[in-house]
Design a protein around this motif. Sequence first.
Motif, PDB file in Angstrom:
ATOM      1  N   UNK A 201      46.432 -25.993   0.619  1.00  0.00           N
ATOM      2  CA  UNK A 201      47.488 -24.874   0.148  1.00  0.00           C
ATOM      3  C   UNK A 201      48.624 -24.884   0.968  1.00  0.00           C
ATOM      4  N   UNK A 202      48.483 -25.047   2.398  1.00  0.00           N
ATOM      5  CA  UNK A 202      49.230 -24.908   3.553  1.00  0.00           C
ATOM      6  C   UNK A 202      49.831 -23.511   3.899  1.00  0.00           C
ATOM      7  N   UNK A 203      49.144 -22.508   3.109  1.00  0.00           N
ATOM      8  CA  UNK A 203      49.536 -20.941   3.352  1.00  0.00           C
ATOM      9  C   UNK A 203      48.697 -20.742   4.741  1.00  0.00           C
ATOM     10  N   UNK A 204      49.426 -20.027   5.871  1.00  0.00           N
ATOM     11  CA  UNK A 204      48.842 -19.543   6.847  1.00  0.00           C
ATOM     12  C   UNK A 204      48.591 -18.203   6.742  1.00  0.00           C
ATOM     13  N   UNK A 205      47.383 -17.634   6.589  1.00  0.00           N
ATOM     14  CA  UNK A 205      46.676 -16.352   6.248  1.00  0.00           C
ATOM     15  C   UNK A 205      47.292 -15.248   7.262  1.00  0.00           C
ATOM     16  N   UNK A 206      47.597 -15.886   8.640  1.00  0.00           N
ATOM     17  CA  UNK A 206      48.008 -14.635   9.544  1.00  0.00           C
ATOM     18  C   UNK A 206      49.483 -14.753   9.387  1.00  0.00           C
ATOM     19  N   UNK A 207      50.376 -15.910   9.100  1.00  0.00           N
ATOM     20  CA  UNK A 207      51.703 -15.580   8.851  1.00  0.00           C
ATOM     21  C   UNK A 207      51.817 -14.984   7.564  1.00  0.00           C
ATOM     22  N   UNK A 208      51.148 -14.964   6.495  1.00  0.00           N
ATOM     23  CA  UNK A 208      51.359 -14.310   5.379  1.00  0.00           C
ATOM     24  C   UNK A 208      50.239 -13.028   5.082  1.00  0.00           C
ATOM     25  N   UNK A 210      50.470 -10.065   4.635  1.00  0.00           N
ATOM     26  CA  UNK A 210      50.509  -9.282   3.590  1.00  0.00           C
ATOM     27  C   UNK A 210      50.273  -9.660   2.355  1.00  0.00           C
ATOM     28  N   UNK A 211      50.263 -10.873   1.902  1.00  0.00           N
ATOM     29  CA  UNK A 211      49.653 -11.596   0.711  1.00  0.00           C
ATOM     30  C   UNK A 211      47.897 -11.825   0.963  1.00  0.00           C
ATOM     31  N   UNK A 212      47.634 -12.377   2.229  1.00  0.00           N
ATOM     32  CA  UNK A 212      46.155 -12.772   2.270  1.00  0.00           C
ATOM     33  C   UNK A 212      45.664 -11.970   3.281  1.00  0.00           C
ATOM     34  N   UNK A 213      44.198 -11.515   3.400  1.00  0.00           N
ATOM     35  CA  UNK A 213      43.395 -11.213   4.662  1.00  0.00           C
ATOM     36  C   UNK A 213      43.381 -11.889   5.584  1.00  0.00           C
ATOM     37  N   UNK A 214      43.495 -11.388   6.831  1.00  0.00           N
ATOM     38  CA  UNK A 214      43.496 -12.263   8.035  1.00  0.00           C
ATOM     39  C   UNK A 214      42.769 -11.392   8.970  1.00  0.00           C
ATOM     40  N   UNK A 215      41.588 -12.071   9.595  1.00  0.00           N
ATOM     41  CA  UNK A 215      41.053 -11.395  10.827  1.00  0.00           C
ATOM     42  C   UNK A 215      41.802 -11.200  11.798  1.00  0.00           C
ATOM     43  N   UNK A 216      42.573 -12.361  12.301  1.00  0.00           N
ATOM     44  CA  UNK A 216      43.425 -12.434  13.346  1.00  0.00           C
ATOM     45  C   UNK A 216      44.490 -11.346  13.316  1.00  0.00           C
ATOM     46  N   UNK A 217      44.875 -11.083  12.091  1.00  0.00           N
ATOM     47  CA  UNK A 217      46.010 -10.013  11.814  1.00  0.00           C
ATOM     48  C   UNK A 217      45.715  -8.667  11.879  1.00  0.00           C
ATOM     49  N   UNK A 218      44.549  -8.633  11.240  1.00  0.00           N
ATOM     50  CA  UNK A 218      44.230  -6.928  10.926  1.00  0.00           C
ATOM     51  C   UNK A 218      42.677  -6.556  11.838  1.00  0.00           C
ATOM     52  N   UNK A 219      42.131  -7.584  12.191  1.00  0.00           N
ATOM     53  CA  UNK A 219      40.871  -7.464  13.146  1.00  0.00           C
ATOM     54  C   UNK A 219      39.738  -6.852  12.278  1.00  0.00           C
ATOM     55  N   UNK A 220      39.158  -5.857  12.836  1.00  0.00           N
ATOM     56  CA  UNK A 220      37.934  -5.271  11.923  1.00  0.00           C
ATOM     57  C   UNK A 220      38.316  -4.541  10.398  1.00  0.00           C
ATOM     58  N   UNK A 221      39.601  -4.446  10.378  1.00  0.00           N
ATOM     59  CA  UNK A 221      40.215  -3.638   9.238  1.00  0.00           C
ATOM     60  C   UNK A 221      40.430  -4.752   8.254  1.00  0.00           C
ATOM     61  N   UNK A 222      40.078  -6.102   8.523  1.00  0.00           N
ATOM     62  CA  UNK A 222      40.478  -7.099   7.398  1.00  0.00           C
ATOM     63  C   UNK A 222      39.392  -7.207   6.557  1.00  0.00           C
ATOM     64  N   UNK A 223      39.801  -6.923   5.164  1.00  0.00           N
ATOM     65  CA  UNK A 223      38.967  -7.411   4.021  1.00  0.00           C
ATOM     66  C   UNK A 223      38.709  -8.825   4.063  1.00  0.00           C
ATOM     67  N   UNK A 224      38.034  -9.320   2.569  1.00  0.00           N
ATOM     68  CA  UNK A 224      37.642 -10.709   2.609  1.00  0.00           C
ATOM     69  C   UNK A 224      38.313 -11.178   1.289  1.00  0.00           C
ATOM     70  N   UNK A 225      39.047 -12.543   1.183  1.00  0.00           N
ATOM     71  CA  UNK A 225      39.429 -13.011  -0.064  1.00  0.00           C
ATOM     72  C   UNK A 225      37.995 -13.930  -0.591  1.00  0.00           C
ATOM     73  N   UNK A 226      38.247 -14.205  -1.913  1.00  0.00           N
ATOM     74  CA  UNK A 226      37.196 -14.732  -2.342  1.00  0.00           C
ATOM     75  C   UNK A 226      37.775 -16.234  -3.080  1.00  0.00           C
ATOM     76  N   UNK A 227      37.402 -17.236  -2.900  1.00  0.00           N
ATOM     77  CA  UNK A 227      37.511 -18.710  -3.299  1.00  0.00           C
ATOM     78  C   UNK A 227      36.704 -19.186  -4.146  1.00  0.00           C
ATOM     79  N   UNK A 228      36.940 -19.575  -5.363  1.00  0.00           N
ATOM     80  CA  UNK A 228      35.887 -20.153  -6.113  1.00  0.00           C
ATOM     81  C   UNK A 228      36.164 -21.324  -7.000  1.00  0.00           C
TER      82      UNK A 228
END
Length: 233
Positions: A201-208, A210-228
């Motif tokens: 993918x090359x996408x960084x979850x913390x840099x992006x 607003x599009x992806x959940x990131x624990x480093x960006x949002x801390x305990x307020x981060x949700x989770x993404x599902x990949x399948x």
Amino acid sequence: MSGVKWEAYRVGPAVGFTTLRSGGADADPLDAVRAFLDEAAPGAEIARVHQVHGRGVHLAEAPAALPYPRADALVTEKRGLALVVLTADCVPLLLADEGGRVAAAVHAGRRGALADVAGAALEFVERWFSIEPSSLFARLGPAIGPCCYEVSDEIADEIAGRWGEGFVRRPPEGGPRLDLPGLVENQLLSRGVRPERLAVSGACTRCESGRYWSYRAQGDGAGRMASGVLLPG
């Protein structure tokens, strides 16, 4: 976030997907998975595990049921069964063989990557199904990149000692940074996955974030993404 709540792509002959950041931190990412499957593969069911940041592999032969097996990789040959892992900076790795016989989903965080969970999944597929890594397609989904994944000197030295200094960046200012996607990619290639069959993918979850959940960006307020990944019917 409104509108489309997932990204869909091919993993060789299989269908792959990653849900996007949507709703609040308490939103169930599997709701977006079910919505995606209703469109892409009506009647498909979901298998998941209780992720423990290790290298255990679970052979999924039926939909998920509590208590979930403790593992960080799922493998199946069952059609109509979507294998799902949850992430919020860790690497989601999806696999499928060229013949469409087997699929796998892997959760590779720092500890899992250090323990080579990707290699454990490849070994399982080869041992159980006689499918070599060169016959697999692989995709690494969005994950925190080396631009943002700052770690302690102790962790950096541990990774470098086990896997090589090439996966650690040591900038003149700030702490060392780990290239987690690069480490997982190398583990796949070193075991025989073909470069032309590996998509990143090359996408960084913390840099992006607003599009992806990131624990480093949002801390305990981060949700989770599902990949399948889902074998074709």
